[in-house]
Design a protein around this motif. Structure first.
Motif, short mmCIF file in Angstrom:
data_model
loop_
_atom_site.label_atom_id
_atom_site.label_comp_id
_atom_site.label_asym_id
_atom_site.label_seq_id
_atom_site.Cartn_x
_atom_site.Cartn_y
_atom_site.Cartn_z
N SER A 119 29.51 24.38 10.24
CA SER A 119 28.79 23.27 9.61
C SER A 119 29.34 21.90 9.99
N THR A 138 27.98 29.91 3.88
CA THR A 138 28.08 30.12 5.32
C THR A 138 29.01 31.28 5.63
N ALA A 145 19.61 24.53 6.36
CA ALA A 145 20.87 24.07 6.96
C ALA A 145 21.22 22.61 6.74
N ILE A 195 26.44 24.21 4.94
CA ILE A 195 25.70 25.34 5.49
C ILE A 195 25.51 25.06 6.99
N SER A 196 26.11 25.90 7.81
CA SER A 196 26.06 25.69 9.25
C SER A 196 24.69 26.01 9.80
N SER A 233 24.04 29.80 10.36
CA SER A 233 23.01 30.45 9.56
C SER A 233 21.87 31.00 10.42
N THR A 253 35.61 29.46 7.18
CA THR A 253 34.75 28.80 6.19
C THR A 253 35.03 29.31 4.77
#
Length: 288
Positions: free
Chosen positions: A22, A134, A169, A174-175, A179, A263
């Motif tokens: 992220s 994530t 995202a 939240i990557s 994701s 993460t």
């Protein structure tokens, strides 16, 4: 904002845009702990994506070139009445899947202010929770059975699932790459194709976001000098290119779980700091 700030944020953006950790979440943390959270910081974060956009085009140029040429042929077929969805080439099918995956992002556009508010609120608790989300996705996808679907086998359902992941995202933490790649793997895509589809899908999404943010920046005025902006974008492009090389290596060596643990730890620490700041009422600023 100084040139050093731009270099630091350019490095963070270039690395985290493609690694499944992220970029928005990391930039939000950098801006929070350097006292630069706010609207100007958020706008500069979006503009840094221009640099990483260049990195994607360079790294996937053969595939993108093939898609552009096939797109031109599709337009020609539409005007001449020869367009058909029967037995499309892999490039044409990939274009159709990309277009389908972009549909959820159109809906997310109408709540973009909702997403932006979390980057500008001066609170990092939400970022911590999103890092944990994530991490969960990465752990889940790492343990799923390896798929073999490519452009010829990908289904509309697969494309929509990846598109929904991308639409969520913009939440900091939240990557986007994490994701979308994880969702692709869960839908049975091969690892190589999941990565390529994810990064190429991000090109129109990032480009569109930048176009809209530039309009806002011009209307409201930006305090960041052109030189500082150029340095940040250049650094993010160079670092981003090498980050893509790293991702390709990670795909071959099957080591995505490293980032799931990263993460997870970062999410726990961020939630802890966020709770402390809420209780104490004092934000932690490392340096100005």
């Amino acid at each position: 904002m100084t040139i050093l700030d731009a270099i630091i944020q350019g490095i963070v953006q270039g690395l985290t845009e493609f690694l499944p950790v992220s970029s928005s979440g990391h930039l939000s943390l950098v801006q929070h702990f350097t006292g630069q959270s706010g609207e100007t910081g958020a706008m500069f974060s979006i503009l840094l994506h221009f640099g990483t956009l260049v990195a994607v085009v360079v790294a996937f140029f053969p595939t993108i070139r093939g898609l552009v040429l096939e797109g031109c042929r599709m337009v020609g077929d539409l005007f001449t009445g020869r367009f058909s969805l029967k037995d499309p080439s892999p490039e044409r099918r990939m274009i159709l899947m990309l277009l389908l995956a972009l549909l959820p992002l159109g809906a997310a556009f109408f709540i973009k202010d909702f997403y932006a508010a979390f980057s500008e609120d001066g609170d990092i608790l939400v970022e911590g929770v999103c890092f944990l989300i994530t991490s969960g996705l990465l752990f889940w996808s790492d343990r799923t059975r390896k798929g073999e679907k490519d452009a010829a086998a990908m289904t509309p359902g697969d494309a929509l699932a990846v598109g929904i992941a991308q639409a969520l995202a913009p939440m900091p933490g939240i990557s986007r790459s994490g994701s979308t790649i994880a969702t692709g793997l869960l839908m049975g895509l091969s690892r190589e194709y999941a990565v390529a589809f994810s990064f190429i899908l991000g090109v129109p999404a990032v480009l569109g976001a930048n176009v809209f943010e530039i309009g806002d920046a011009i209307a409201e005025g930006m305090s960041v000098s052109p030189l500082v902006l150029a340095v940040g974008m250049a650094v993010s492009a160079v670092v981003g290119f090498f980050a893509i090389k790293m991702v390709k290596w990670l795909v071959k060596s099957d080591r995505f779980e490293i980032f799931a643990w990263y993460t997870l730890v970062l999410g726990v620490l961020t939630v802890g700091v966020g709770v402390y700041e809420l209780i104490s009422g004092q934000p932690i600023v490392l340096f100005y």
